[in-house]
Design a protein around this motif. Structure first.
Motif, mmCIF file in Angstrom:
data_model
loop_
_atom_site.group_PDB
_atom_site.id
_atom_site.type_symbol
_atom_site.label_atom_id
_atom_site.label_comp_id
_atom_site.label_asym_id
_atom_site.label_seq_id
_atom_site.Cartn_x
_atom_site.Cartn_y
_atom_site.Cartn_z
ATOM 1 N N UNK A 67 0.811 -1.180 0.106
ATOM 2 C CA UNK A 67 -0.200 -0.017 -0.079
ATOM 3 C C UNK A 67 0.837 1.307 -0.039
ATOM 4 N N UNK A 68 0.642 2.491 -0.768
ATOM 5 C CA UNK A 68 1.307 3.510 -0.946
ATOM 6 C C UNK A 68 0.117 4.562 -1.066
ATOM 7 N N UNK A 69 0.337 5.609 -0.211
ATOM 8 C CA UNK A 69 -0.576 6.731 -0.392
ATOM 9 C C UNK A 69 -2.143 6.409 -0.544
ATOM 10 N N UNK A 70 -2.625 5.333 0.178
ATOM 11 C CA UNK A 70 -3.773 5.038 0.058
ATOM 12 C C UNK A 70 -4.267 4.120 -0.653
ATOM 13 N N UNK A 71 -3.412 3.590 -2.161
ATOM 14 C CA UNK A 71 -3.772 2.763 -3.066
ATOM 15 C C UNK A 71 -2.827 1.760 -3.036
ATOM 16 N N UNK A 72 -2.746 0.654 -3.790
ATOM 17 C CA UNK A 72 -1.971 -0.497 -3.854
ATOM 18 C C UNK A 72 -1.274 -0.390 -5.047
ATOM 19 N N UNK A 73 0.104 -0.868 -4.853
ATOM 20 C CA UNK A 73 1.061 -0.842 -5.940
ATOM 21 C C UNK A 73 1.541 -2.249 -5.988
ATOM 22 N N UNK A 74 1.384 -3.002 -7.007
ATOM 23 C CA UNK A 74 1.752 -4.421 -7.581
ATOM 24 C C UNK A 74 3.142 -4.070 -7.452
ATOM 25 N N UNK A 75 3.841 -5.127 -6.994
ATOM 26 C CA UNK A 75 5.487 -5.399 -7.107
ATOM 27 C C UNK A 75 5.626 -6.640 -7.978
ATOM 28 N N UNK A 76 4.782 -7.563 -7.837
ATOM 29 C CA UNK A 76 5.017 -8.737 -8.824
ATOM 30 C C UNK A 76 3.869 -9.784 -8.772
ATOM 31 N N UNK A 77 3.768 -10.624 -9.982
ATOM 32 C CA UNK A 77 2.828 -11.614 -10.052
ATOM 33 C C UNK A 77 3.430 -13.019 -9.718
ATOM 34 N N UNK A 83 24.786 -3.942 0.767
ATOM 35 C CA UNK A 83 24.218 -3.828 -0.437
ATOM 36 C C UNK A 83 25.170 -3.427 -1.707
ATOM 37 N N UNK A 84 25.105 -3.866 -2.921
ATOM 38 C CA UNK A 84 25.888 -3.559 -3.806
ATOM 39 C C UNK A 84 25.497 -2.421 -4.603
ATOM 40 N N UNK A 85 24.054 -1.971 -4.518
ATOM 41 C CA UNK A 85 23.474 -1.044 -5.281
ATOM 42 C C UNK A 85 22.033 -1.336 -5.690
ATOM 43 N N UNK A 86 21.408 -0.262 -6.495
ATOM 44 C CA UNK A 86 19.810 -0.742 -6.998
ATOM 45 C C UNK A 86 20.109 -1.080 -8.536
ATOM 46 N N UNK A 87 18.884 -1.879 -9.005
ATOM 47 C CA UNK A 87 19.127 -2.206 -10.281
ATOM 48 C C UNK A 87 17.450 -2.121 -10.995
ATOM 49 N N UNK A 88 17.373 -1.775 -12.149
ATOM 50 C CA UNK A 88 16.226 -1.491 -12.790
ATOM 51 C C UNK A 88 15.499 -2.873 -13.262
ATOM 52 N N UNK A 89 15.934 -4.076 -12.950
ATOM 53 C CA UNK A 89 15.110 -5.204 -13.578
ATOM 54 C C UNK A 89 15.894 -6.396 -12.332
ATOM 55 N N UNK A 90 15.169 -7.407 -12.224
ATOM 56 C CA UNK A 90 15.743 -8.556 -11.679
ATOM 57 C C UNK A 90 16.906 -9.118 -12.435
ATOM 58 N N UNK A 91 16.814 -9.411 -13.686
ATOM 59 C CA UNK A 91 18.010 -10.004 -14.502
ATOM 60 C C UNK A 91 19.065 -9.208 -14.210
ATOM 61 N N UNK A 92 19.244 -7.853 -14.116
ATOM 62 C CA UNK A 92 20.498 -7.020 -13.870
ATOM 63 C C UNK A 92 20.830 -7.429 -12.590
ATOM 64 N N UNK A 148 8.337 -1.456 -6.990
ATOM 65 C CA UNK A 148 7.797 -2.085 -8.301
ATOM 66 C C UNK A 148 9.103 -1.796 -9.270
ATOM 67 N N UNK A 149 9.755 -2.732 -9.801
ATOM 68 C CA UNK A 149 10.786 -2.264 -10.747
ATOM 69 C C UNK A 149 12.138 -1.921 -9.970
ATOM 70 N N UNK A 150 12.342 -2.048 -8.760
ATOM 71 C CA UNK A 150 13.462 -1.685 -8.095
ATOM 72 C C UNK A 150 14.107 -2.831 -7.441
ATOM 73 N N UNK A 151 15.346 -3.295 -7.862
ATOM 74 C CA UNK A 151 16.075 -4.405 -7.105
ATOM 75 C C UNK A 151 17.227 -4.024 -6.668
ATOM 76 N N UNK A 152 17.520 -4.875 -5.667
ATOM 77 C CA UNK A 152 18.961 -4.740 -5.200
ATOM 78 C C UNK A 152 19.745 -6.068 -5.040
ATOM 79 N N UNK A 153 21.023 -5.830 -4.612
ATOM 80 C CA UNK A 153 21.704 -7.252 -4.419
ATOM 81 C C UNK A 153 22.389 -6.906 -3.000
ATOM 82 N N UNK A 154 21.914 -7.811 -2.103
ATOM 83 C CA UNK A 154 22.697 -7.739 -0.661
ATOM 84 C C UNK A 154 23.356 -9.082 -0.509
ATOM 85 N N UNK A 155 24.357 -8.698 0.245
ATOM 86 C CA UNK A 155 25.379 -9.732 0.610
ATOM 87 C C UNK A 155 25.585 -10.176 1.991
ATOM 88 N N UNK A 156 25.580 -11.380 2.440
ATOM 89 C CA UNK A 156 25.719 -11.555 3.787
ATOM 90 C C UNK A 156 24.311 -11.711 4.431
#
Length: 697
Positions: free
Chosen positions: A80-90, A179-188, A210-218
């Protein structure tokens, strides 16, 4: 939601723009303590929040390391964000596992055979295992974890017993990452994660929005271990730019779980990171969501994944009226008259709307501490119609919604507030509930008998026939009609309780009395030994519990006859409130009870004084030939109402009573009886709740 399969980039338009209202509350009266007589009614609202799993301390605790959610129409995850639902993934697989990023014990890392062996060893313990599968150092690897644990200390305490159970060198893991940073897709993100894992480090792709990914280590448990990991990372992966992950950062850590412990194929597993304010929503659309760890029940509405006290919190958010479909169907029989179902619906709705945010993250729980809520499995067309017919209707007194507590069966008379929790209000008073006898309709009666061996028990009437003549004391006699007829300890078939004896045809058996079958209206419990009662009293009464209970007496009753005070060996047993005597005395159905001992009886003297006579003392008998003393097993005593019982040399206690539940407010069986007599639901409610109006709120 339709039955289509969606990928992680799908947008579920049906969710967009939907306002999420704060929830109403509902708590079951049969077992729970009311919130407060001074709490004002909340406005009727769209949704109710039902806590299924959470650690809420003394209020509620039901925890699992992970939940398996399933929907035939596919699952979708968002926030939920600002009173509405934002889909991350199906999730097209229709099944997924969810847990939280908290303290765990990493048991071992190795091949499949070693993982299965360790998981099987832990499955029998309280340190339940989870097995993940991934790639590390260029090859597949299985990782076995145990827990979730609320703190590093509790996880460390588990290490020794886990190592002992598995023979592995277990270690504590936690929720601290780089964290190694943010990425625009899961594949990246996956490309970066694979490179780090190939160098021998634990690395995870994380969905942050939605559309924001990261890589976490440890996955370290403290800062010193996290710093040591950074030093090692920088020595082997010098090009990485590392930043410490904020402890409040919400994200879903993507892992793959092997089917070793879930009994299924490999499936996606999502670990929620962040603080107690971090939450994601899971929807199954119109098909509902099945929670495998909750008896595989299917629930309407949505599931909220969160964290409390370092443990997974699962909350079902569902429209209030749909929630009532399940609650009313679970609380009463769908075959009951419509007016009884309507009365239950209005009482349950009123109780709901009279509560505050009782369980912090939710309004009610789905277990016996609140209303019985079994999801769609307890719904029925008759019940749904009754809920719909009374939609929005509540019970009001003095302009406020009544906290309309109710119980299963009042035993012929409802309780006064002073007999239950010492709180209530003007709407509650002890009233006649003769309709409660409807619970006995069609039930068999039982003979309470004395065998030639001196043992006493119960034989169901359809297994016996009466004999001609009576004993010298005027008691009837029976014999059984089949070989090896069971003689039961109480007038009820208990498949897990061994019969006290077997009776044979032709054997003359003395009848002490004839009683109804134990059920919701009338019941017998026991016999309980002194040791059993003393154990049950521990922690439920203040002060010292007698090591040996010789006498147990009811010394004070309330307006309806319910027990207010009990003495053991002449000393009062103090409880927080009177209804606690139910649990204190071994789990009795109600406090509308009498106590009889098998090893003694009470004599009322001419001066009004009472005295206890033990079976070991012997019984003084007056006859035409003079006075004599009888002792031993099988001495029959009879009161002025000609109720007979047997006194022997062993002391134990039998409880006989009426009703099921606290008895305050609406009696469900009583409402059924009144409905059968032609009362409508409003008259039923106004009988059980005094000076009230039934209005549409």
């Amino acid at each position: 939601m339709s039955g289509k399969a969606f990928n992680r980039e799908s947008i579920f338009g049906a969710w967009m723009g939907r306002a999420k209202r704060a929830a109403a509350i509902m708590v079951l009266a049969t077992v729970c303590i009311p919130w407060s007589s001074g709490v004002h009614a909340a406005a009727a609202q769209e949704d109710i929040r039902v806590v299924i799993f959470a650690d809420l301390g003394s209020k509620y605790k039901a925890t699992v390391p992970a939940v398996t959610l399933k929907s035939s129409g596919g699952l979708s995850v968002g926030q939920n964000s600002g009173g509405s639902f934002q889909t991350w993934m199906g999730l097209p697989d229709s099944t997924a596992r969810f847990s939280v990023d908290s303290y765990r014990v990493k048991v071992l890392e190795g091949n499949e055979a070693a993982a299965i062996k360790a998981a099987q060893a832990l499955q029998k313990t309280n340190d339940k295992p989870t097995v993940f599968i991934g790639s590390k150092n260029g090859s597949s690897v299985y990782q076995v974890y145990a827990g979730i644990y609320a703190s590093e200390q509790s996880a460390q305490a588990a290490v020794q017993r886990i190592s002992s159970a598995t023979g592995a060198q277990a270690e504590v893991k936690g929720n601290k990452h780089w964290s190694t940073g943010s990425y625009g897709s899961e594949q990246e993100a996956n490309l970066v994660r694979t490179t780090i894992a190939a160098a021998g480090f634990d690395a995870f792709t994380v969905i942050q929005s939605r559309g924001q990914y990261a890589v976490w280590v440890g996955e370290e448990s403290n800062d010193s271990k996290l710093l040591a990991l950074k030093t090692e990372l920088e020595s082997k992966q010098p090009r990485l730019t590392l930043s410490k992950v904020n402890a409040t950062q919400t994200g879903l850590i993507i892992r793959q779980e092997a089917g070793v412990t879930t009994g299924s194929q490999v499936m996606s597993h999502y670990k929620l990171s962040g603080s107690d304010n971090s939450k994601v929503i899971v929807s199954g659309g119109n098909d509902g969501i099945q929670v495998m760890e909750r008896s595989q029940r299917i629930y309407r509405g949505e599931m909220e994944i969160g964290m409390t006290s370092g443990q997974l919190a699962l909350v079902n958010e569902v429209p209030l009226e749909q929630y009532l479909y399940s609650v009313v169907g679970a609380e009463v029989y769908s075959s009951w008259p419509d007016e009884a179902l309507k009365a239950q619906a209005v009482a349950a709705r009123s109780y709901a709307l009279a509560q505050g945010n009782r369980f912090q993250i939710g309004n009610v729980v789905d277990g016996t501490l609140s209303q019985a809520y079994n999801g769609k499995s307890s719904e029925h067309a008759n019940v749904n119609e009754a809920v719909d017919a009374t939609a929005g209707e509540v019970i009001k007194s003095g302009g406020k919604v009544v906290e309309a507590v109710f119980s299963s069966n009042a035993g012929g008379v409802t309780a006064d507030a002073s007999e239950v929790w010492n709180i209530g209000g003007e709407a509650f008073a002890s009233v006649d509930s003769s309709g409660d006898t409807s619970a006995q309709k069609g039930a068999q009666e039982w003979y309470h008998v004395l065998l030639s061996s001196g043992k006493t028990g119960y034989i169901r009437e359809d297994n016996a026939k009466e004999l001609e003549g009576v004993t010298e004391a005027g008691l009837d006699k029976i014999t059984v009609t089949a070989e090896n007829t069971n003689v039961r300890p109480i007038p009820q078939i208990q498949s897990t309780v061994t019969p006290i004896a077997k009776a044979q045809p032709g054997e003359e058996i003395i009848v002490l009395e004839k009683v109804p079958q134990s059920g919701d209206y009338a019941w017998v419990r026991g016999p309980f030994t002194s040791a059993q009662l003393a154990k049950s009293l521990q922690g439920k009464v203040t002060g010292t519990v007698p090591s040996s209970i010789n006498h147990l007496d009811v010394t004070k009753r309330g307006p309806s006859g319910r027990v207010l005070e009990v003495e053991a060996n002449g000393s009062p047993l103090k409880v927080k409130y009177p209804d606690m005597f139910r649990s204190a005395m071994g789990g009795l159905p109600s406090t509308l009870f009498d106590i009889a001992s098998t090893g003694s009886y009470t004599v009322l003297g001419a001066d009004g004084a009472t005295s206890h006579v033990s079976g070991t003392q012997g019984t003084q008998i007056l006859s035409a030939s003079g006075s004599s003393t009888s002792s031993g097993n099988g001495v029959i005593v009879m009161n002025e109402d000609r109720h007979a019982r047997v006194i022997d040399k062993t002391q134990s206690f039998i409880f006989t009573g009426k009703g099921n539940g606290h008895g305050l407010g609406l009696s469900q069986w009583g409402a059924n009886g009144l409905a059968e007599q032609g009362y409508d639901y409003k008259k039923i409610l106004q009988h059980y709740y005094k000076n009230v109006d039934i209005v549409k709120d």
